[in-house]
Design an enzyme around this catalytic site. Structure first.
Site, PDB file in Angstrom:
ATOM      1  N   ASP A  35       0.831  -1.209   0.000  1.00 30.57           N
ATOM      2  CA  ASP A  35       0.000   0.000   0.000  1.00 30.57           C
ATOM      3  C   ASP A  35       0.866   1.260   0.000  1.00 30.57           C
ATOM      4  O   ASP A  35       1.986   1.255   0.513  1.00 30.57           O
ATOM      5  CB  ASP A  35      -0.907  -0.027   1.245  1.00 30.57           C
ATOM      6  CG  ASP A  35      -2.065   0.954   1.115  1.00 30.57           C
ATOM      7  OD1 ASP A  35      -2.350   1.418  -0.002  1.00 30.57           O
ATOM      8  OD2 ASP A  35      -2.681   1.263   2.162  1.00 30.57           O
ATOM      9  N   GLY A  36       0.327   2.332  -0.561  1.00 29.06           N
ATOM     10  CA  GLY A  36       0.999   3.633  -0.495  1.00 29.06           C
ATOM     11  C   GLY A  36       1.584   4.117  -1.819  1.00 29.06           C
ATOM     12  O   GLY A  36       2.290   5.126  -1.839  1.00 29.06           O
ATOM     13  N   ASN A  37       1.275   3.418  -2.896  1.00 32.93           N
ATOM     14  CA  ASN A  37       1.805   3.848  -4.200  1.00 32.93           C
ATOM     15  C   ASN A  37       1.329   5.252  -4.571  1.00 32.93           C
ATOM     16  O   ASN A  37       2.101   6.078  -5.060  1.00 32.93           O
ATOM     17  CB  ASN A  37       1.346   2.899  -5.310  1.00 32.93           C
ATOM     18  CG  ASN A  37       1.924   1.510  -5.165  1.00 32.93           C
ATOM     19  OD1 ASN A  37       2.807   1.297  -4.347  1.00 32.93           O
ATOM     20  ND2 ASN A  37       1.420   0.570  -5.949  1.00 32.93           N
ATOM     21  N   ARG A  48      -0.661   9.377  -9.875  1.00 35.71           N
ATOM     22  CA  ARG A  48      -0.701   8.162  -9.036  1.00 35.71           C
ATOM     23  C   ARG A  48      -0.089   6.947  -9.729  1.00 35.71           C
ATOM     24  O   ARG A  48       0.556   6.113  -9.101  1.00 35.71           O
ATOM     25  CB  ARG A  48      -2.158   7.844  -8.672  1.00 35.71           C
ATOM     26  CG  ARG A  48      -2.778   8.796  -7.662  1.00 35.71           C
ATOM     27  CD  ARG A  48      -4.240   8.399  -7.414  1.00 35.71           C
ATOM     28  NE  ARG A  48      -4.339   7.006  -6.996  1.00 35.71           N
ATOM     29  CZ  ARG A  48      -4.144   6.593  -5.749  1.00 35.71           C
ATOM     30  NH1 ARG A  48      -3.880   7.453  -4.801  1.00 35.71           N
ATOM     31  NH2 ARG A  48      -4.252   5.316  -5.459  1.00 35.71           N
ATOM     32  N   HIS A  52       2.422   3.363  -8.946  1.00 35.76           N
ATOM     33  CA  HIS A  52       2.209   1.935  -9.239  1.00 35.76           C
ATOM     34  C   HIS A  52       3.402   1.372 -10.009  1.00 35.76           C
ATOM     35  O   HIS A  52       3.853   0.265  -9.751  1.00 35.76           O
ATOM     36  CB  HIS A  52       0.923   1.736 -10.041  1.00 35.76           C
ATOM     37  CG  HIS A  52      -0.315   2.131  -9.283  1.00 35.76           C
ATOM     38  ND1 HIS A  52      -0.509   1.794  -7.961  1.00 35.76           N
ATOM     39  CD2 HIS A  52      -1.417   2.846  -9.648  1.00 35.76           C
ATOM     40  CE1 HIS A  52      -1.681   2.279  -7.555  1.00 35.76           C
ATOM     41  NE2 HIS A  52      -2.243   2.925  -8.565  1.00 35.76           N
ATOM     42  N   SER A  80      -7.606  -5.360  -5.137  1.00 36.66           N
ATOM     43  CA  SER A  80      -8.720  -5.909  -4.355  1.00 36.66           C
ATOM     44  C   SER A  80     -10.027  -5.773  -5.129  1.00 36.66           C
ATOM     45  O   SER A  80     -10.121  -4.981  -6.076  1.00 36.66           O
ATOM     46  CB  SER A  80      -8.831  -5.170  -3.018  1.00 36.66           C
ATOM     47  OG  SER A  80      -9.367  -3.870  -3.226  1.00 36.66           O
ATOM     48  N   ASN A  83     -11.055  -2.323  -5.233  1.00 40.33           N
ATOM     49  CA  ASN A  83     -10.284  -1.376  -6.055  1.00 40.33           C
ATOM     50  C   ASN A  83     -10.986  -1.009  -7.374  1.00 40.33           C
ATOM     51  O   ASN A  83     -10.590  -0.051  -8.044  1.00 40.33           O
ATOM     52  CB  ASN A  83      -8.866  -1.898  -6.345  1.00 40.33           C
ATOM     53  CG  ASN A  83      -7.947  -1.848  -5.141  1.00 40.33           C
ATOM     54  OD1 ASN A  83      -7.049  -2.676  -4.984  1.00 40.33           O
ATOM     55  ND2 ASN A  83      -8.139  -0.865  -4.255  1.00 40.33           N
ATOM     56  N   ARG A 203       2.096  -4.782   6.159  1.00 43.20           N
ATOM     57  CA  ARG A 203       1.367  -3.741   5.432  1.00 43.20           C
ATOM     58  C   ARG A 203       2.211  -2.479   5.422  1.00 43.20           C
ATOM     59  O   ARG A 203       2.659  -2.022   6.483  1.00 43.20           O
ATOM     60  CB  ARG A 203       0.004  -3.443   6.056  1.00 43.20           C
ATOM     61  CG  ARG A 203      -0.738  -2.366   5.249  1.00 43.20           C
ATOM     62  CD  ARG A 203      -2.203  -2.251   5.529  1.00 43.20           C
ATOM     63  NE  ARG A 203      -2.822  -1.394   4.506  1.00 43.20           N
ATOM     64  CZ  ARG A 203      -4.073  -1.422   4.130  1.00 43.20           C
ATOM     65  NH1 ARG A 203      -4.892  -2.269   4.693  1.00 43.20           N
ATOM     66  NH2 ARG A 203      -4.525  -0.601   3.200  1.00 43.20           N
ATOM     67  N   ARG A 209      -5.198  -1.601   9.027  1.00 44.91           N
ATOM     68  CA  ARG A 209      -6.381  -2.421   8.711  1.00 44.91           C
ATOM     69  C   ARG A 209      -5.980  -3.525   7.740  1.00 44.91           C
ATOM     70  O   ARG A 209      -4.926  -3.457   7.108  1.00 44.91           O
ATOM     71  CB  ARG A 209      -7.514  -1.575   8.129  1.00 44.91           C
ATOM     72  CG  ARG A 209      -7.123  -0.713   6.947  1.00 44.91           C
ATOM     73  CD  ARG A 209      -8.336   0.038   6.384  1.00 44.91           C
ATOM     74  NE  ARG A 209      -7.923   0.986   5.380  1.00 44.91           N
ATOM     75  CZ  ARG A 209      -7.709   2.277   5.599  1.00 44.91           C
ATOM     76  NH1 ARG A 209      -7.915   2.789   6.797  1.00 44.91           N
ATOM     77  NH2 ARG A 209      -7.312   3.072   4.618  1.00 44.91           N
ATOM     78  N   GLU A 222       1.468 -12.891  12.520  1.00 46.42           N
ATOM     79  CA  GLU A 222       2.060 -11.731  13.185  1.00 46.42           C
ATOM     80  C   GLU A 222       1.928 -10.552  12.216  1.00 46.42           C
ATOM     81  O   GLU A 222       2.239 -10.684  11.031  1.00 46.42           O
ATOM     82  CB  GLU A 222       3.547 -11.990  13.488  1.00 46.42           C
ATOM     83  CG  GLU A 222       3.777 -13.109  14.481  1.00 46.42           C
ATOM     84  CD  GLU A 222       3.211 -12.790  15.856  1.00 46.42           C
ATOM     85  OE1 GLU A 222       3.212 -11.607  16.255  1.00 46.42           O
ATOM     86  OE2 GLU A 222       2.745 -13.725  16.548  1.00 46.42           O
TER      87      GLU A 222
HETATM   88  C1  IPE Z   1      -5.412  -2.657  -0.198  1.00 44.87           C
HETATM   89  O1  IPE Z   1      -5.054  -1.336  -0.365  1.00 44.87           O
HETATM   90  C2  IPE Z   1      -5.431  -3.373  -1.500  1.00 44.87           C
HETATM   91  C3  IPE Z   1      -4.132  -3.553  -2.144  1.00 44.87           C
HETATM   92  C4  IPE Z   1      -2.962  -3.249  -1.642  1.00 44.87           C
HETATM   93  C5  IPE Z   1      -4.178  -4.163  -3.448  1.00 44.87           C
HETATM   94  P1  IPE Z   1      -6.163  -0.195  -0.518  1.00 44.87           P
HETATM   95  O2  IPE Z   1      -5.425   1.078  -0.639  1.00 44.87           O
HETATM   96  O3  IPE Z   1      -7.091  -0.532  -1.619  1.00 44.87           O
HETATM   97  O4  IPE Z   1      -6.946  -0.320   0.843  1.00 44.87           O
HETATM   98  P2  IPE Z   1      -7.791   0.749   1.661  1.00 44.87           P
HETATM   99  O5  IPE Z   1      -8.744   1.394   0.694  1.00 44.87           O
HETATM  100  O6  IPE Z   1      -6.817   1.744   2.214  1.00 44.87           O
HETATM  101  O7  IPE Z   1      -8.441  -0.057   2.728  1.00 44.87           O
HETATM  102  C1  IPE Z   2      -1.578   0.251  -3.334  1.00 45.98           C
HETATM  103  O1  IPE Z   2      -1.334   1.620  -3.383  1.00 45.98           O
HETATM  104  C2  IPE Z   2      -1.766  -0.337  -4.694  1.00 45.98           C
HETATM  105  C3  IPE Z   2      -3.138  -0.743  -5.010  1.00 45.98           C
HETATM  106  C4  IPE Z   2      -4.143  -0.705  -4.195  1.00 45.98           C
HETATM  107  C5  IPE Z   2      -3.369  -1.236  -6.326  1.00 45.98           C
HETATM  108  P1  IPE Z   2      -2.521   2.672  -3.379  1.00 45.98           P
HETATM  109  O2  IPE Z   2      -2.878   2.968  -4.795  1.00 45.98           O
HETATM  110  O3  IPE Z   2      -3.633   2.206  -2.532  1.00 45.98           O
HETATM  111  O4  IPE Z   2      -1.801   3.916  -2.739  1.00 45.98           O
HETATM  112  P2  IPE Z   2      -2.422   4.942  -1.696  1.00 45.98           P
HETATM  113  O5  IPE Z   2      -2.942   4.146  -0.553  1.00 45.98           O
HETATM  114  O6  IPE Z   2      -3.499   5.681  -2.420  1.00 45.98           O
HETATM  115  O7  IPE Z   2      -1.274   5.811  -1.314  1.00 45.98           O
HETATM  116 MG    MG Z   3      -4.060   2.428  -0.553  1.00 47.61          MG
END
Ligand code: IPE
Ligand code: IPE
Ligand code: MG
Length: 264
Positions: A35-37, A48, A52, A80, A83, A203, A209, A222
């Site tokens: 997460d966090g891309n 964004r 990725h 997900s 998504n 995570r 979460r 864990e």
């Molecule tokens: C979880 O990240 C799904 C993936 C890493 C593929 P999200 O960014 O979609 O999750 P939420 O929306 O913060 O719960």
């Molecule tokens: C996770 O990064 C990758 C995917 C869910 C596909 P995000 O795209 O959720 O990045 P943030 O959470 O918005 O920073």
């Molecule tokens: Mg995210």
């Protein structure tokens, strides 16, 4: 430990971390919510999707490092079911990135003896993505090294629903009127039936979460949450997560060794 192809030599920062890891106490299965891309890109005033793209490099590093550490199973949460709520352009980019990854990385996956599994509801994915997935899974089916599960159009609740429906079908088709469900039966019908439950769930980007990931399987995993955004997650960060994991005391509801004496 084997050195997979294309792996850079360890840096001065990484070497002592790796040395402190206890080889026989590594997790059998690591699951990662990458997460966090988006935030990574936004902080750089980039779109964004640039996040990725950068995230793919982190995935590659983590995969190679897990092969090197001889971790038997790795699951990466790539997309997900929730998504689909994102803008179409972002979704299209993610699907394109995935196809590109499968095509370009397949030789490396093969050479590292990795068996690729894609978990999630495949039938709702675009046809061409499905074809690439099927090809990659077929071509790596005979590999005996690490199992790499990529969770794509994945939802933990949907996985349980699919498992229960498969169980119901079996019961109906085989006339097993007296069959009863038990935990093993449920585990055996999950997408991850071939994998042990994750020992470690990582995570990135600080969110506390599970976002519908491996709900059944993480019962005793864990959990390691780091503020680092996924594109910045390096080999050193993985070693840090593993060192942290090795410090944990896994009690499974029991007591720690030293506390077994109940009376004074
Ligand atoms: C979880 O990240 C799904 C993936 C890493 C593929 P999200 O960014 O979609 O999750 P939420 O929306 O913060 O719960
Ligand atoms: C996770 O990064 C990758 C995917 C869910 C596909 P995000 O795209 O959720 O990045 P943030 O959470 O918005 O920073
Ligand atoms: Mg995210």
């Amino acid at each position: 430990m084997k050195a997979p192809e294309s792996l850079k030599p360890l840096s001065r920062e990484e070497e002592p971390l790796l040395r402190n890891l206890v080889a026989d106490r590594l997790p059998q299965h690591i699951a990662v919510i990458m997460d966090g891309n988006g935030r990574w890109a936004q902080r750089r005033h980039l779109p964004r999707v640039a996040g990725h793209r950068a995230g793919v490099q982190s995935a590659r590093k983590v995969i190679e490092t897990c092969v090197r550490l001889e971790i038997p199973a790795l699951t990466l949460y790539a997309f997900s079911m929730e998504n689909w709520r994102r803008p179409k352009a972002e979704i299209d980019f993610l699907m394109h990135l995935l196809r590109d990854y499968l095509r370009k990385e397949l030789p490396l996956i093969q050479r590292n003896n990795i068996r690729l599994l894609v978990i999630g509801r495949h039938d709702q994915l675009p046809k061409e993505v499905r074809a690439d997935i099927d090809r990659a899974m077929e071509q790596t089916a005979g590999n005996t090294g690490m199992k790499l599960a990529v969770a794509l159009n994945y939802g933990g609740r949907a996985e349980l629903v699919d498992a229960f429906n498969n169980i119901l079908d079996r019961v109906r088709n085989n006339g097993l009127a007296n069959a009863r469900v038990d935990e093993k039966m449920i585990s055996d019908h999950l997408y991850t039936s071939e994998l042990p439950d994750p020992d470690l769930l990582i995570r990135t980007s600080g969110e506390m979460r599970v976002s519908n990931f491996l709900l059944w399987q993480i019962a005793y995993a864990e959990i390691y949450v780091t503020e680092i955004l996924w594109p910045d997650f390096s080999r050193a960060q993985l070693f840090e997560a593993l060192l942290d994991y090795q410090k944990r005391e896994r009690r499974y509801g029991g007591l720690a060794e030293a506390r077994h004496r109940v009376t004074a």
